[in-house]
Design an enzyme around this catalytic site. Structure first.
Site, PDB file in Angstrom:
ATOM      1  N   GLU A   1       0.847  -1.191   0.000  1.00 22.22           N
ATOM      2  CA  GLU A   1       0.000   0.000   0.000  1.00 22.22           C
ATOM      3  C   GLU A   1       0.890   1.253   0.000  1.00 22.22           C
ATOM      4  O   GLU A   1       1.873   1.279   0.741  1.00 22.22           O
ATOM      5  CB  GLU A   1      -0.891   0.032   1.242  1.00 22.22           C
ATOM      6  CG  GLU A   1      -1.907   1.153   1.145  1.00 22.22           C
ATOM      7  CD  GLU A   1      -2.901   1.191   2.324  1.00 22.22           C
ATOM      8  OE1 GLU A   1      -2.743   0.428   3.275  1.00 22.22           O
ATOM      9  OE2 GLU A   1      -3.812   2.013   2.250  1.00 22.22           O
TER      10      GLU A   1
ATOM     11  N   ASN B   1      -2.417  -6.326   5.406  1.00 21.68           N
ATOM     12  CA  ASN B   1      -2.439  -7.339   4.348  1.00 21.68           C
ATOM     13  C   ASN B   1      -3.327  -8.516   4.746  1.00 21.68           C
ATOM     14  O   ASN B   1      -3.281  -8.987   5.873  1.00 21.68           O
ATOM     15  CB  ASN B   1      -1.033  -7.873   4.109  1.00 21.68           C
ATOM     16  CG  ASN B   1      -0.007  -6.775   4.073  1.00 21.68           C
ATOM     17  OD1 ASN B   1      -0.081  -5.892   3.246  1.00 21.68           O
ATOM     18  ND2 ASN B   1       0.920  -6.806   5.016  1.00 21.68           N
TER      19      ASN B   1
ATOM     20  N   GLU C   1      -5.629  -2.922  12.651  1.00 25.27           N
ATOM     21  CA  GLU C   1      -5.332  -3.772  11.491  1.00 25.27           C
ATOM     22  C   GLU C   1      -6.327  -4.925  11.412  1.00 25.27           C
ATOM     23  O   GLU C   1      -6.757  -5.311  10.335  1.00 25.27           O
ATOM     24  CB  GLU C   1      -3.896  -4.301  11.547  1.00 25.27           C
ATOM     25  CG  GLU C   1      -2.814  -3.223  11.696  1.00 25.27           C
ATOM     26  CD  GLU C   1      -2.923  -2.069  10.728  1.00 25.27           C
ATOM     27  OE1 GLU C   1      -3.404  -2.271   9.592  1.00 25.27           O
ATOM     28  OE2 GLU C   1      -2.533  -0.930  11.100  1.00 25.27           O
TER      29      GLU C   1
ATOM     30  N   HIS D   1      -9.566  -3.771   9.916  1.00 29.61           N
ATOM     31  CA  HIS D   1      -9.479  -3.579   8.472  1.00 29.61           C
ATOM     32  C   HIS D   1      -9.955  -4.811   7.689  1.00 29.61           C
ATOM     33  O   HIS D   1     -10.319  -4.702   6.531  1.00 29.61           O
ATOM     34  CB  HIS D   1      -8.033  -3.297   8.049  1.00 29.61           C
ATOM     35  CG  HIS D   1      -7.676  -1.839   7.964  1.00 29.61           C
ATOM     36  ND1 HIS D   1      -8.492  -0.904   7.370  1.00 29.61           N
ATOM     37  CD2 HIS D   1      -6.562  -1.166   8.353  1.00 29.61           C
ATOM     38  CE1 HIS D   1      -7.894   0.288   7.430  1.00 29.61           C
ATOM     39  NE2 HIS D   1      -6.734   0.163   8.022  1.00 29.61           N
TER      40      HIS D   1
HETATM   41  N1  TRP Z   1      -3.057   0.918   5.738  1.00 25.97           N
HETATM   42  C1  TRP Z   1      -2.140   1.031   6.824  1.00 25.97           C
HETATM   43  C2  TRP Z   1      -2.959   1.278   8.068  1.00 25.97           C
HETATM   44  O1  TRP Z   1      -3.523   2.302   8.263  1.00 25.97           O
HETATM   45  C3  TRP Z   1      -1.144   2.094   6.749  1.00 25.97           C
HETATM   46  C4  TRP Z   1      -0.235   2.201   5.589  1.00 25.97           C
HETATM   47  C5  TRP Z   1      -0.441   2.853   4.453  1.00 25.97           C
HETATM   48  C6  TRP Z   1       1.082   1.817   5.553  1.00 25.97           C
HETATM   49  N2  TRP Z   1       0.689   2.896   3.700  1.00 25.97           N
HETATM   50  C7  TRP Z   1       1.635   2.283   4.369  1.00 25.97           C
HETATM   51  C8  TRP Z   1       1.851   1.107   6.432  1.00 25.97           C
HETATM   52  C9  TRP Z   1       2.955   2.098   4.057  1.00 25.97           C
HETATM   53  C10 TRP Z   1       3.169   0.910   6.114  1.00 25.97           C
HETATM   54  C11 TRP Z   1       3.718   1.417   4.957  1.00 25.97           C
HETATM   55  O2  TRP Z   1      -3.108   0.436   8.875  1.00 25.97           O
HETATM   56 ZN    ZN Z   2      -5.523   1.716   8.584  1.00 29.27          ZN
END
Ligand code: TRP
Ligand code: ZN
Length: 882
Positions: A122, A265, A298, A301
């Site tokens: 991400e 993930n 997490e 999510h």
């Molecule tokens: N989606 C992750 C969260 O909020 C955060 C995230 C976005 C992230 N980009 C990232 C984590 C890059 C690590 C590296 O939980």
């Molecule tokens: Zn998040």
């Protein structure tokens, strides 16, 4: 180098092609990993004849379509992707690429550190692994084969369920299959040697889920709190939202090199080890809290993000705002509501409001993005959560749950928009949320000016709310928003008066001017209780009114909020006095605050605290001063040094008024062995406040310092010890240095703990701070390649060392500028976060403003700048030109 172009939300188009199945094979080698990708591509738009796959920093080995290899004139390759002809409805595409995980210091894509492979995809990191439709609305079923020859005992992990694990000669092979279609950003692979902590969770429908926590060797016992937190989160989501986990295994891997907190993930979360590892000796209460909340975040999510994902990255708040709101609800249920809510409000006031006044201001659903990584912001996350919270307030818990149920019923397995979410809430509750939606498109912090007019004849009071929406860097035109303001009105005896005009205890402010009439006169309004909306209330409270609230309001939150105003008024008054001494014409800077009798106010306030019957958890909050960002509310620009002086003056004066009482209030040390429990957390926090005040008070200072040294040595836990260090950091540098060396001796071997040590050094007030930073950068535990180290040292300095950063001739700014230019080459994502303090130059007086700005100009004009820093620097310079 891909170009620096702006993408717009309104340009969204559906993908021409989908990828129904993705089979990836990784032949892992640190410096040359071969990725073989077999994609089942389905055409959606029959007019399309070409597919463009995203890919960056890849070495293409071969491409074939339906088993026929393409020659290099049959495709187009550039720095951002691969284009080839697909003139039928379904093909099998096979692409082989090579990448170098060891050389990848950006920690995005596949990287290799500390003898392990790890991915971070991400938002757009998957394109650094292979050519793909790297966008969240392309959902695919993944099968992943991991092959390695370099270690027989390694764990080879990916999403979903393990299909088989076997050997072919000396090659170790693992095959994973994830039955849930997912976008590429949720893909993960981890390979390495770990210690494994396991447990199981039985879902409410009776399925057994294996929980597996992968930790650095030798740290097994430090994983228990994270594992316990995970089980609590799983149970809570079943109880609160009826949501169950959907795979046989849930894996969490902790790594030291990570750009953010953690990543959701599918089935294989990757965590910054800082947010997993904890025991009493090495982690603070705050660490325990954060671990519980991030583990939950997490986990949550899995439904809000993975099962229902985002259509495009402009919709990021769809999953982040909602998931933050859910983790906040969880934290409030697990620990103290009051302190949890206050810490959230502090994030809003100290960071989000600041972001909105600067060049990076954007709505929770941005309209334009150059580098997506720049939009994982306090606005998208925390203001996003506040917007969800307002819905929860307006619809009530039951109505909100109905909306959630409908959201999942409609969109499970889909990639959707913020509008889809609000539609579900509106339909399920039969409510018109049209006006409310504007929170998604309008940036900036509304200012609600409140005035009161008493009608003595009718014995009523009319309150008028005027909504001001100041223009922001990104938007000139604004319109009034729909703002629920939870309120109550106190009469002179402190009783809450009946106010039938309130709906759900809220006043709805939805026009430029709204008026409400309340029975009675001499009323003290308690406004925006629990921070019911992300706005600033501008009501000219008198000190007696604020003290009245602190004595009588029914809500502890409101008492805290009033106390922040008392302190802020004192700080601003003192500041105005200092400034007007320096500049003779500064008398009109702050109307009527500069006449405030600061000592008198603090003495009276101290008196209230000592004499009113205030519970310990509330008292902790009432004893602490607001941050600069909160205290300066209403001041457009400040002199940061003078403001800091004013704040210190107020802190010290407050200690003179209350601190005599402080030593006596300290509870005996070592009351019980450390436990992370609400009562103990509160007791430790209260002790820390009393200790600080006792040290700041001249009469008790020496006794308190002795107490600190003793407590530091005797304590069994990191919370008390760190609190002791923080107090002598302000008041006794010799003792501080002594205890810091002993800290280093004890914990110098432990990278995670040493971040606290780096952070403390970086925030110390000393004239030679820059030379100190140089020394610390040469420390054996420091490396520019590790984001935690960089944040602990350079980040803490830039964000929190006011005197060191804001130096009269700009040496602190230049130090950061120099560092950022080096860091940008190593890890642009981290560089782009730490540049934040420099972006705020418009909020400071000269000479600070120009000196900060010149560093941004220097960054902007330097060669080979990342897209991340380029976007922020260019915005800062354009918005200041306007
Ligand atoms: N989606 C992750 C969260 O909020 C955060 C995230 C976005 C992230 N980009 C990232 C984590 C890059 C690590 C590296 O939980
Ligand atoms: Zn998040």
């Amino acid at each position: 180098m891909a170009e620096h172009i702006v993408k717009r939300r309104l340009d969204y188009e559906k993908p021409d092609f989908l990828i129904s199945e993705t089979a990836l094979t990784f032949d892992l080698f640190p410096e040359k990993t071969v990725v073989t990708s077999v994609l089942l591509v389905k055409r959606q738009n029959t007019k399309a004849s070409h597919i463009t796959l995203d890919g960056e920093e890849l070495c293409l080995v071969s491409v074939s379509v339906n088993d026929k290899a393409l020659s290099s004139d049959e495709y187009e390759l550039n720095a951002s992707g691969l284009k080839l002809c697909i003139d039928c409805d379904s093909v099998e595409l096979k692409i082989v690429t090579e990448i170098n995980p060891k050389q990848n210091t950006s920690l995005e894509g596949l990287y290799y550190t500390q003898d392990a492979y790890c991915t971070q995809c991400e938002a757009e990191g998957f394109r650094k692994i292979t050519y793909y439709l790297d966008r969240p609305d392309v959902l695919s079923i993944f099968t992943v084969t991991i092959r390695t020859t370099d270690a027989p005992n390694k764990y080879l992990l990916s999403n979903g369920n393990l299909v088989k694990r076997y050997k072919e000669g000396d090659t170790d092979i693992a095959v994973w299959h994830d039955p849930h279609p997912k976008p590429s950003y949720l893909f993960a692979l981890v390979a390495g040697d770990f210690d494994l902590l396991v447990d199981t969770f039985i879902t409410r429908s009776g399925r057994v889920v294996n929980l597996e926590l992968y930790l650095e060797k030798g740290r097994l016992q430090q994983g228990q709190h994270a594992l316990d937190s995970l089980k609590k989160a799983m149970k809570w989501d079943e109880d609160t939202y009826g949501l169950e986990y959907d795979l046989d295994v849930y894996m969490v891997v902790a790594v030291d090199f990570f750009n953010m907190g953690a990543m959701e993930n599918k089935g294989l979360n990757v965590f910054n080890s800082k947010f997993v590892l904890a025991d009493a000796k090495t982690a603070t209460d705050e660490d325990f809290f954060n671990i519980e909340s991030i583990i939950a975040h997490e986990y949550f999510h899995n439904w809000t993000g993975n099962r229902v994902t985002c259509r495009d990255w402009f919709q990021l708040s769809l999953k982040e705002g909602l998931t933050v709101f859910r983790d906040q609800q969880f934290s409030a249920d697990m620990s103290s509501y009051l302190s949890t809510r206050i810490s959230q409000v502090k994030v809003m006031r100290e960071h989000q409001f600041v972001e909105d006044t600067g060049p990076m201001s954007h709505p929770i659903r941005p309209d334009e993005v150059m580098e997506m990584n720049n939009f994982y912001t306090v606005t998208v996350y925390d203001k996003g959560a506040e917007v969800i919270r307002m819905l929860h307030t307006l619809l009530s818990a039951e109505g909100f749950r109905k909306g959630m149920d409908l959201y999942f019923a409609r969109h499970d397995g889909e990639a959707v928009t913020c509008d889809d979410f609000v539609d579900a809430m509106a339909t399920a509750n039969n409510m018109d949320l049209q006006h409310f939606r504007q929170w998604y498109s309008q940036s900036g912090t509304p200012l609600i000016a409140v005035s009161k007019k008493e009608n003595d004849l009718a014995a009523t009071t009319e309150f008028t709310f005027t909504q001001v929406n100041p223009k922001t860097a990104d938007q000139k035109e604004k319109s009034p928003l729909f703002v629920p303001i939870v309120a109550e009105f106190l009469d002179t005896s402190g009783k809450v008066v009946d106010a039938p005009s309130l709906t759900n205890s809220s006043i709805i402010v939805n026009e430029q001017h709204n008026s409400f009439s309340v029975e009675g006169t001499n009323l003290t309004p308690v406004l925006l209780d629990k921070f019911s909306a992300p706005v600033v209330i501008d009501y000219d409270y008198s000190i007696p009114e604020l003290l009245h609230i602190i004595r009588y309001a029914s809500s502890s939150y409101a008492k805290w909020d009033a106390s922040q105003r008392v302190f802020s008024a004192c700080i601003q008054a003192r500041y105005a006095m200092q400034i007007s001494n320096a500049t003779p014409r500064g008398d009109k800077l702050i109307n009527n605050r500069n006449t405030l009798d600061v000592q008198g106010v603090l003495s009276e306030y101290a008196n209230v605290l000592v004499n009113a019957d205030i519970e310990g958890d509330v008292l902790v909050e009432l004893l602490s001063l607001p941050s600069t960002e909160t205290a300066r509310t209403g001041l457009k620009t400040i002199d940061p040094i003078a403001f800091e002086d004013a704040s210190e003056y107020v802190q010290k004066s407050f200690a003179e008024h209350i601190g005599g009482h402080a030593l006596a209030c300290l509870s005996a040390s070592q009351v019980a062995t450390y436990q992370y429990s609400v009562e103990q957390v509160n007791q430790r926090a209260l002790n820390a406040s009393w200790l600080k005040l006792a040290v700041l008070n001249e009469d008790t200072r020496n006794a308190a310092l002795l107490e600190i040294e003793q407590r530091y040595i005797q304590s069994d836990n990191m919370t008390d010890r760190l609190n002791c260090l923080k107090v002598c950091q302000i008041e006794n540098i010799d003792l501080f240095d002594k205890l810091m060396s002993s800290f280093e001796q004890e914990f110098g071997h432990d990278a995670v703990i040493m971040d606290k040590w780096f952070g403390l050094h970086a925030t110390t007030k000393r004239v030679d701070i820059l030379a100190q930073l140089d020394l610390l950068r040469a420390h054996g535990q420091f490396t520019i390649n590790n984001p935690n180290k960089v944040r602990a040292l350079i980040g803490s300095f830039a964000f929190y060392n006011t005197l060191g950063f804001h130096q009269k001739h700009g040496a602190g700014y230049k130090y950061l500028g120099d560092y950022l230019l080096d860091l940008d080459k190593v890890n642009p994502q981290v560089a782009s976060r730490i540049v934040t303090p420099l972006l705020q130059f418009e909020s400071f007086n000269e000479p600070y403003k120009s000196l900060m700005k010149s560093q941004i100009e220097r960054i902007f004009t330097s060669k080979g700048l990342s897209r991340d820093l380029f976007e922020k620097a260019s915005k800062a310079l354009t918005s200041s030109a306007n």
